[in-house]
Design a protein around this motif. Sequence first.
Motif, PDB file in Angstrom:
ATOM      1  N   PRO A 276      16.363 -70.371  27.111  1.00 62.75           N
ATOM      2  CA  PRO A 276      15.009 -69.840  26.899  1.00 62.75           C
ATOM      3  C   PRO A 276      14.149 -70.713  25.979  1.00 62.75           C
TER       4      PRO A 276
ATOM      5  N   GLU B 113       6.917 -72.068  32.213  1.00 68.46           N
ATOM      6  CA  GLU B 113       7.723 -71.908  33.423  1.00 68.46           C
ATOM      7  C   GLU B 113       7.570 -73.138  34.312  1.00 68.46           C
TER       8      GLU B 113
ATOM      9  N   ASP C 220       7.475 -72.510  20.482  1.00 66.51           N
ATOM     10  CA  ASP C 220       6.299 -71.665  20.299  1.00 66.51           C
ATOM     11  C   ASP C 220       5.054 -72.501  20.012  1.00 66.51           C
TER      12      ASP C 220
ATOM     13  N   ARG D  55       3.838 -73.955  23.213  1.00 67.58           N
ATOM     14  CA  ARG D  55       3.231 -72.886  24.002  1.00 67.58           C
ATOM     15  C   ARG D  55       1.817 -72.598  23.494  1.00 67.58           C
TER      16      ARG D  55
ATOM     17  N   GLN E  12       8.212 -67.621  24.566  1.00 68.83           N
ATOM     18  CA  GLN E  12       8.443 -68.009  25.957  1.00 68.83           C
ATOM     19  C   GLN E  12       8.169 -69.486  26.123  1.00 68.83           C
ATOM     20  N   LYS E  13       9.044 -70.161  26.843  1.00 70.88           N
ATOM     21  CA  LYS E  13       8.715 -71.547  27.165  1.00 70.88           C
ATOM     22  C   LYS E  13       7.832 -71.557  28.414  1.00 70.88           C
TER      23      LYS E  13
END
Length: 383
Positions: free
Chosen positions: A192, A21, A165, A168, A18-19
Amino acid sequence: MKRLLPLFLCIASAGFGQKFENVAPTPPMGWNSWNTFQAGINEALIEQTAEAMIANGMRDAGYVYVNLDDTWSAKERDANGDLAGDPVKFPHGMKALGDFLHARGFKFGIYNCAGSLTCAGFPGERGHEFQDARRYASWGVDYLKEDWCYTGTANAPETYRIMRDALREAGRPMVLSLCEWGQSRPWLWGGPVAELWRTTEDIYPSYNRVKQILDLQVGLAGYAGPGHWNDPDMLEVGNGSLTFAESRAHFSLWCMLAAPLIAGNDVRHMTPEVRDILTNREVIALDQDPLGREGFRFRVDSKNHVEIWAKELSGGEWGICLLNNGSTPAAYTVDWQDITFLSGQYYHLRDLWAKAPVGRTPALYTTTIAPHDVALLRLKPGY
Ligand code: GLA
């Protein structure tokens, strides 16, 4: 399976896949060193640039990212395999530069490359992604431009997902700006992974190149939206052979495209005319409109060499840009009935460069557009 469960939980809790938000709900705005300075960057230049952006109103108009491009780093990694800034160009180090920028209301951008070397031959990130992401986070980096030189046969989506990733896991929200020049059609898979992706090879400061890049955006509008933007490359406003008209056409069209607005000129020494282009808030508002729709080319009138571009805005408003791509002045009349997507509504027209009202629909709109210049209108519903 029992033994795999802790591993799975560990990966899931690190937020893999997930990147971040909401780091770029509207297209990022700022400045980048490459278009003017290439390898000639150093601490004093970046600090002077930031001070100039406060004095000339750019920061307050929204240009908050100050981004170092290639050549900021030392030629070798240190004994721990970590990246470091070039000690001669950046004697106080990268964290100090980040602190300087943050103290003045800016965000700090940096550059590297998904390959083994950057395009200018400095250490790349390949095989060091997680280590480098932690390093950037420790320096207070807010934006990473990730280039694509020296990547061999690597697969772009897979490779860039590793960096997503890694960022993140490092835990500091950063804009991830992909720069693989549109080769593997990043608009199809970039959403994404990153906040923006280059759609073409490099821009340079001539009208023909700006126009070539503009043409290459046709068909891509549907792939952009809040948090995921097509990037037709950084601005050349005020640079090279661009005339005043060409600079303002380039700026207007990048705003119509909801492009990232990353100035690439020497903002310490620009003319008042160039400053006024970059800081025209009504034009910037087209780019930064919260609906986040990219504009599209509605019509090419080849007899007059006039193109009509349109951008849907929030509140039922529209941006309309008429570009004269010819080499002589174009007298042009818009019959609003021909602009089919506007039917069933009346609008007030405002000229965003003249900063003045210029009538209302359905009355015809007539103007003369200088060569390589634009007429830029905002349409607001109303009788
Ligand atoms: C590539 C990128 C440019 C710039 C240079 C730096 O060409 O497309 O925008 O970052 O590398 O070497």
